[in-house]
Design an enzyme around this catalytic site. Structure first.
Site, PDB file in Angstrom:
ATOM      1  N   ARG A  78       0.836  -1.211   0.000  1.00  0.00           N
ATOM      2  CA  ARG A  78       0.000   0.000   0.000  1.00  0.00           C
ATOM      3  C   ARG A  78       0.866   1.254   0.000  1.00  0.00           C
ATOM      4  NH1 ARG A  78      -3.577  -0.400   5.073  1.00  0.00           N
ATOM      5  NH2 ARG A  78      -1.551  -1.043   5.889  1.00  0.00           N
ATOM      6  N   GLU A 130     -20.190   2.291  -1.419  1.00  0.00           N
ATOM      7  CA  GLU A 130     -19.355   1.726  -2.480  1.00  0.00           C
ATOM      8  C   GLU A 130     -19.978   1.830  -3.869  1.00  0.00           C
ATOM      9  OE1 GLU A 130     -19.773   0.313   0.474  1.00  0.00           O
ATOM     10  OE2 GLU A 130     -17.744   0.287   1.283  1.00  0.00           O
ATOM     11  N   PHE A 149     -15.165  -4.958  -0.078  1.00  0.00           N
ATOM     12  CA  PHE A 149     -16.373  -4.126  -0.254  1.00  0.00           C
ATOM     13  C   PHE A 149     -16.426  -3.496  -1.640  1.00  0.00           C
ATOM     14  CE2 PHE A 149     -15.347  -3.526   4.430  1.00  0.00           C
ATOM     15  CZ  PHE A 149     -16.087  -4.632   4.805  1.00  0.00           C
ATOM     16  N   ARG A 198      -2.011  -5.823   1.978  1.00  0.00           N
ATOM     17  CA  ARG A 198      -1.339  -5.153   3.089  1.00  0.00           C
ATOM     18  C   ARG A 198      -0.427  -6.156   3.812  1.00  0.00           C
ATOM     19  NH1 ARG A 198      -5.926  -2.704   6.265  1.00  0.00           N
ATOM     20  NH2 ARG A 198      -4.483  -2.202   7.928  1.00  0.00           N
TER      21      ARG A 198
END
Lengths: 317, 279
Positions: free
Chosen positions: A14, A62, A87, A171
Site C-alpha cells: 500500500r 461503495e 467491499f 497489506r
C-alpha cells in the site's frame, strides 16, 4: 520511489501504491482519487494533504464510489478508486459491470487489503472471491502485483493505458523480489526461476513463497520453474502453454481455488495441452485467524507448495 | 433563463411541443415494429426529453465528445424508444437507424450503450446507476471550474434503489450546483403504483433533506420545464431536483396512467388508434 521497507526487509505494498499515485498526480493534473472513508486504509493521507481538491470521498457508499469514478472519467479525469477489496468488489459489483467494464471507461479500481489480509475479521472481510468475480469482464485488466516494485509499475501502467483496470493490493508484508532487469507490461508474465520438470504459477503474496519452494526443490534435484503471473486478465497465454510443456503445473494464489488464477490457467491448459495440475488457494469461507495462520493452515507455504509440486510431478503420465 | 422576448420563447415552446410529439410517434412506431419496449415510460418522459434537447442543453452532435458539452444521463435506461428518438432528432445519428431498434447487431440495444451510440454518456439499464455516475461527471466539472451542466433523468420507481440516495448525499455535500436531476414522477412502476409499493412521498422533502433545491412542475408543460431547467444554477450552491409530475402513457387515451403499458406492446388496432391520437 517505493516507500522504505518495514522491519526485516518486508514491505507493505500500500505504501508503494500511495507513493506512486502521489508522483503520478504531481505530473498529471487529471489524476484524481475516489475513496469511501478509506483514506487511512488506502494510505492516501499524503495525497489528500497535497491535492485536497483532487480527492472525492463519497463516504461509506461503495456503489456511488465506483459510479463516481465512471463519471469523473467522463469528465476527463483519470480516477483511481481505492477501497477495501472485499467491499469495493462485492458491494459495487453491478456498478463495476455496467458503469466501468461494460461502459469501457478509463477508471482504475484499486482493491486494498485483498485476500486474507483481514484474516481475524472473518469471511465478510476476506477478499478471496474478487478475482473470480472480476475475471468475468473480458475488457477489465486485472493485475495482482507481487512486491513493491511491481505495485508501483502496475499503478503507473494503469495510468498510461486508456481503459478499465483493477489492481489488487495487499497489506500483507512481502519482500522485494530479485529481478533487476525486469520490465513491467500488462499481460506479460515474469519467469523468476528457470525450471524444466514443473512450473509454479503464482501471483501476489504467493510469489516469494513459490520462489522459496523452488529453491528447496532445486536442493533436492527437482527443477521447478516459477512464473509470476501478475496479470490475470489478459493472461500471458504463451507463458502458460510453455508451463504446460514442463509437464506439470501448480498454481498458487491468495484467493479461492474457484475461479481465480488457477481457474484461468486450467481453462487454457484444458483446451490446449492438458497436463497434471494442482490449484492451490483457499477452499471457501474460512475460519477466523491471522493471515499468516490461514496460509499455514491451508498449506500456502514454502513446504506446502514444494509438496504440491512433488505430488503433481508424480502424476505425470 | 428562457428568452426575455416572449415571441421567441413561445417559438421555442412550440418547437419543443412539436419535437415531443415526434418523439412520441417515432418511439411508438419503434415499439410497434420491434414488439418490444417500454412505451408508457417513453410517453411520460417525452416532454422532458424534448425540453432538454431542444430548449436547454448545449451540445454538438458532430462533436459528441466535446469536453464542454452539457451531459445528459438517461438513468431510466429502459425508455430507449424516447431516448433514441430524441438523440436522432437532435442529430446524433440518422433517423433511418431507428428502424433497427432491438434488431440483431443493432447499435440500438434494448438499453443504451455508449460504445455504439454517440450521445450516450454511460451505459444504463439496471436502475439507480445514472445519478451516481452524473455526480462524478459534475464533480469533474466542479474541479475544473467548467461551465457545462449535467442532467439526469430518473424514473420515480427507480428512486427505490438506495444507490440514488448515496449519490444524493455526495451531491449535496459537494454542493454540485452544476447537477440537475429530473424525476419522471409518473407514479407507476412496472407492477403497481409507487405509493402502493414503497411510498416515495413527500418526495420533494426527501431531496431537500439531502441538501438539494427542489422544483415541482407539470412534466408535460414545456413552458414550466423550460423555466426551471434553463435557469442558471450558478451561485445557487446546491444541486437541483426537478420533480416532474407526469403520466405514464401520456398522449394516448387507453394508455394514460395505465400500469399495463409499462412494457406493453401494441397490436395493430392499438397502434392505429394511438397514432390517430398523437397528432
Amino acid at each position: 520511489m517505493s516507500a522504505a521497507p518495514k522491519k526485516d526487509g518486508y514491505f507493505d505494498c500500500r505504501d508503494s501504491f500511495a507513493s506512486a499515485i502521489e508522483a503520478l498526480a504531481e505530473a498529471d493534473p487529471r489524476i484524481v482519487t475516489v475513496v469511501s472513508d478509506s483514506v487511512g486504509s488506502s494510505k492516501l493521507g499524503g495525497f489528500r494533504k497535497k491535492f485536497p481538491e483532487r480527492m472525492v470521498n463519497v463516504g461509506i457508499a461503495e456503489q456511488t464510489l465506483v459510479a463516481v469514478g465512471a463519471g469523473l472519467a467522463n469528465g476527463g479525469k483519470v480516477p483511481f478508486v481505492s477501497a477495501a477489496s472485499c467491499f469495493l468488489t462485492a458491494r459495487a459489483m453491478e456498478q463495476i459491470k455496467a458503469d466501468i467494464a461494460y461502459s469501457n471507461v478509463n477508471v482504475k479500481l484499486v482493491g486494498q487489503s485483498s485476500g486474507v489480509a483481514y484474516g481475524e475479521l472473518g469471511p465478510t472481510h476476506h477478499s478471496i472471491e474478487d478475482l473470480a468475480w472480476l475475471r468475468l469482464f473480458n475488457n477489465l485488466t486485472l493485475v495482482v502485483p507481487a512486491d513493491p516494485w511491481q505495485t508501483e509499475q502496475a499503478i503507473r501502467a494503469a495510468a498510461e493505458i486508456d481503459g478499465p483496470v483493477f489492481i489488487r493490493v495487499s497489506r500483507m508484508p512481502v519482500p522485494a523480489l530479485d529481478r533487476s532487469h525486469a520490465v513491467f507490461e500488462f499481460g506479460k508474465a515474469e519467469t523468476l526461476v528457470e525450471g524444466t520438470e514443473a512450473t509454479i504459477i503464482a501471483n501476489g503474496t504467493m510469489v516469494h513463497r513459490a520462489v522459496a519452494a523452488a529453491k528447496q526443490l532445486a536442493s533436492e534435484g527437482i527443477s521447478a520453474r516459477v512464473v509470476n503471473m501478475a496479470t490475470v486478465n489478459p493472461l500471458d497465454q504463451q507463458a502458460i502453454l510453455d508451463a504446460a510443456s514442463t509437464g506439470a503445473i501448480v498454481t498458487v494464489e491468495e484467493h479461492s481455488v474457484r475461479g481465480g488464477l488457477g481457474g484461468a490457467v486450467a481453462e487454457l491448459v484444458a483446451s490446449n495441452d492438458p497436463v497434471p495440475m494442482r490449484i492451490m488457494g483457499f477452499p471457501g469461507f474460512l475460519p477466523t485467524g491471522s493471515a499468516e495462520w490461514l496460509m499455514e493452515h491451508f498449506g500456502l507455504t514454502e513446504p506446502g507448495i514444494a509438496d504440491a509440486v512433488r505430488q503433481t510431478i508424480a502424476r505425470k503420465k | 433563463m428562457p428568452p426575455a422576448n416572449p415571441d421567441l420563447r413561445n417559438d421555442i415552446i412550440a418547437a419543443i411541443k412539436d419535437r415531443a410529439l415526434w418523439i412520441r410517434r417515432r418511439s411508438f412506431q419503434m415499439v410497434y415494429d420491434a414488439q418490444l419496449g417500454h412505451p408508457g415510460g417513453d410517453f411520460s418522459a417525452s416532454d422532458i426529453l424534448a425540453t432538454l434537447y431542444f430548449g436547454v442543453m448545449r451540445y454538438d452532435p458532430k462533436a459528441p465528445q466535446d469536453p464542454a458539452r452539457d451531459r445528459f444521463v438517461m438513468s431510466k435506461g429502459h425508455c430507449t424508444g424516447a431516448f433514441y428518438s430524441a438523440l436522432a432528432a437532435a442529430g446524433y445519428f440518422p433517423e433511418e437507424e431507428l428502424k433497427t431498434y432491438m434488431e440483431p447487431l443493432s447499435k440500438l440495444n434494448g438499453h443504451p450503450n455508449r460504445n455504439y451510440l454517440p450521445g450516450v454518456e454511460t451505459n444504463t439499464g439496471p436502475l439507480g446507476h445514472g445519478l451516481p455516475v452524473a455526480v462524478g461527471i459534475a464533480a469533474a466539472g466542479q474541479m475544473d471550474g467548467a461551465s457545462f451542466r449535467t442532467f439526469v433523468l430518473t424514473g420515480d420507481g427507480e428512486l427505490q434503489e438506495g444507490s440514488n440516495w448515496e449519490a444524493a448525499l455526495t451531491a449535496g455535500h459537494r454542493k454540485l450546483e452544476n447537477l440537475t436531476v429530473v424525476v419522471d414522477r409518473n407514479r407507476l412502476q412496472q407492477g403497481a403504483r409507487t405509493e402502493e409499493t414503497a411510498t416515495l412521498d413527500p418526495l420533494d422533502d426527501k431531496w431537500k433533506a439531502f441538501g438539494w433545491r427542489v422544483e415541482v412542475v407539470d412534466g408535460h408543460d414545456p413552458g414550466a420545464l423550460l423555466e426551471v431547467l434553463s435557469a442558471s444554477p450558478k451561485g445557487r450552491g446546491k444541486p437541483l431536483c426537478v420533480v416532474a409530475n407526469t403520466f405514464k402513457g401520456k398522449g394516448v387515451s387507453f394508455m394514460h396512467d395505465n400500469v399495463a403499458w409499462h412494457h406493453g406492446v401494441p397490436n395493430k388496432e392499438q397502434y392505429e388508434q394511438a397514432m390517430a391520437e398523437l397528432v
